[in-house]
Write an enzyme that holds these catalytic residues in place. Structure first.
Site, PDB file in Angstrom:
ATOM      1  N   GLU A 146       0.830  -1.208   0.000  1.00 42.14           N
ATOM      2  CA  GLU A 146       0.000   0.000   0.000  1.00 42.14           C
ATOM      3  C   GLU A 146       0.862   1.255   0.000  1.00 42.14           C
ATOM      4  O   GLU A 146       1.688   1.466   0.898  1.00 42.14           O
ATOM      5  CB  GLU A 146      -0.922   0.019   1.224  1.00 42.14           C
ATOM      6  CG  GLU A 146      -1.816   1.264   1.249  1.00 42.14           C
ATOM      7  CD  GLU A 146      -2.919   1.202   2.291  1.00 42.14           C
ATOM      8  OE1 GLU A 146      -2.873   0.316   3.168  1.00 42.14           O
ATOM      9  OE2 GLU A 146      -3.831   2.055   2.221  1.00 42.14           O
ATOM     10  N   GLU A 240     -12.620   2.531   3.061  1.00 41.22           N
ATOM     11  CA  GLU A 240     -11.900   2.631   4.327  1.00 41.22           C
ATOM     12  C   GLU A 240     -12.263   3.953   4.992  1.00 41.22           C
ATOM     13  O   GLU A 240     -12.197   5.004   4.358  1.00 41.22           O
ATOM     14  CB  GLU A 240     -10.391   2.566   4.063  1.00 41.22           C
ATOM     15  CG  GLU A 240      -9.560   2.416   5.314  1.00 41.22           C
ATOM     16  CD  GLU A 240      -8.093   2.151   4.992  1.00 41.22           C
ATOM     17  OE1 GLU A 240      -7.531   1.230   5.579  1.00 41.22           O
ATOM     18  OE2 GLU A 240      -7.526   2.851   4.144  1.00 41.22           O
TER      19      GLU A 240
HETATM   20 MN    MN Z   1      -5.640   2.378   3.113  1.00 42.94          MN
END
Ligand code: MN
Length: 289
Positions: A146, A240
């Site tokens: 990420e 998220e």
């Molecule tokens: Mn994230």
């Protein structure tokens, strides 16, 4: 393409009851997938998760951020070894869940560093992630690193850095995970990073600039979803969001979740599910333009 929700939208307590609650709420909000926070994969209740996923008919992915004691980008061999052992356990947990993705800040600690990453540290990280990529491949799991903002890691802050990092791992089972919240801080725009990673893009987080309700902040979601459509992205798209109303002791403090941006998880989740699906439908229609 599966549309998902991060588990911490629903609860910060990941015991058996918390896992079941999060899976149920994810399903009820209309999502196809739950992303489990695997900050401690050694204590994660795999049996409870497996049963809940089966009962509600959704699939799982897993994400985590390492800490200083498990920082694979460090020059401390003990920390690198501990981090690799934790990631190996995360792969094994996901294999038992039939999950297809491991993602997050798995290549460094998730924290504000006070100095740049070192060459040796980054090499340590690439070697570990390469081995984790191959271990995961055997279990049918894709590994995605990420790209995060400068306050949460000093290793990967842009999509281009992640592209180079993934190539240097030597495993073609390592892909790039982009998150609109982080992109909004570090990238030139929301379109080019998707094109720059293209076939390497294997996981997506959808977050607003303040991590609250989608559409109420500064993120240019239209450009981002146009780019996903343009490249034919077909992997998970996962919402998220964090609020001080749902607190994970491991994560909330590190992410600086000091304010209460929402209190009704049900409404927030249903809104995000509709927001993401509506954008995908709208952008798919551009083939007629
Ligand atoms: Mn994230």
């Amino acid at each position: 393409m599966r549309i998902g929700c991060h588990g911490l939208v629903w609860t910060g307590t990941y015991d058996a009851a918390g896992i079941r609650h999060a899976v149920q709420k994810t399903k009820e909000a209309g999502f196809d997938l739950i992303e489990f926070p695997l900050m401690d994969p050694f204590t994660f209740d795999v049996a409870a998760a497996r049963a809940a996923l089966d009962d509600y008919g959704i699939v799982a992915t897993g994400s985590l951020g390492l800490d200083e004691s498990t920082d694979v980008s460090s020059e401390d061999d003990a920390a690198v070894r501990a981090g690799e052992a934790l990631l190996e356990r995360a792969v094994d947990v996901l294999a038992e869940l039939g999950a297809e993705h491991l993602c997050g800040i798995i290549y460094s600690a998730m924290r504000k560093y006070m100095e740049p990453a070192t060459q040796r540290g980054v090499a340590n990280s690439q070697a570990v992630i390469g081995r984790i990529g191959e271990r995961a491949r055997a279990a049918g799991i894709k590994v995605s690193v990420e790209v995060t903002n400068r306050y949460e890691s000093n290793v990967l802050n842009t999509a281009r850095q992640a592209r180079e990092f993934a190539a240097a791992t030597g495993s073609d089972n390592v892909g790039v995970h982009l998150d609109t919240y982080h992109m909004n801080i570090e990238e030139t725009d929301m379109f080019n990073p998707v094109l720059d990673t293209a076939e390497l893009l294997s996981y997506v987080h959808i977050g607003e600039s303040h991590r609250g309700y989608l559409g109420t902040g500064n993120v240019d979601f239209d450009s981002f979803f146009k780019a996903l459509h343009r490249t034919g992205y077909d992997g998970p798209v996962v919402f998220e969001s964090f609020s001080s109303s749902v607190v994970s002791p491991d994560l909330s403090r590190m992410l600086g979740i000091w304010r209460n941006l929402w209190s009704d998880s049900d409404e927030l989740g249903a809104h995000a599910n509709a927001f993401i699906r509506d954008k995908l439908v709208a952008m798919a229609s551009t083939t007629h333009h």
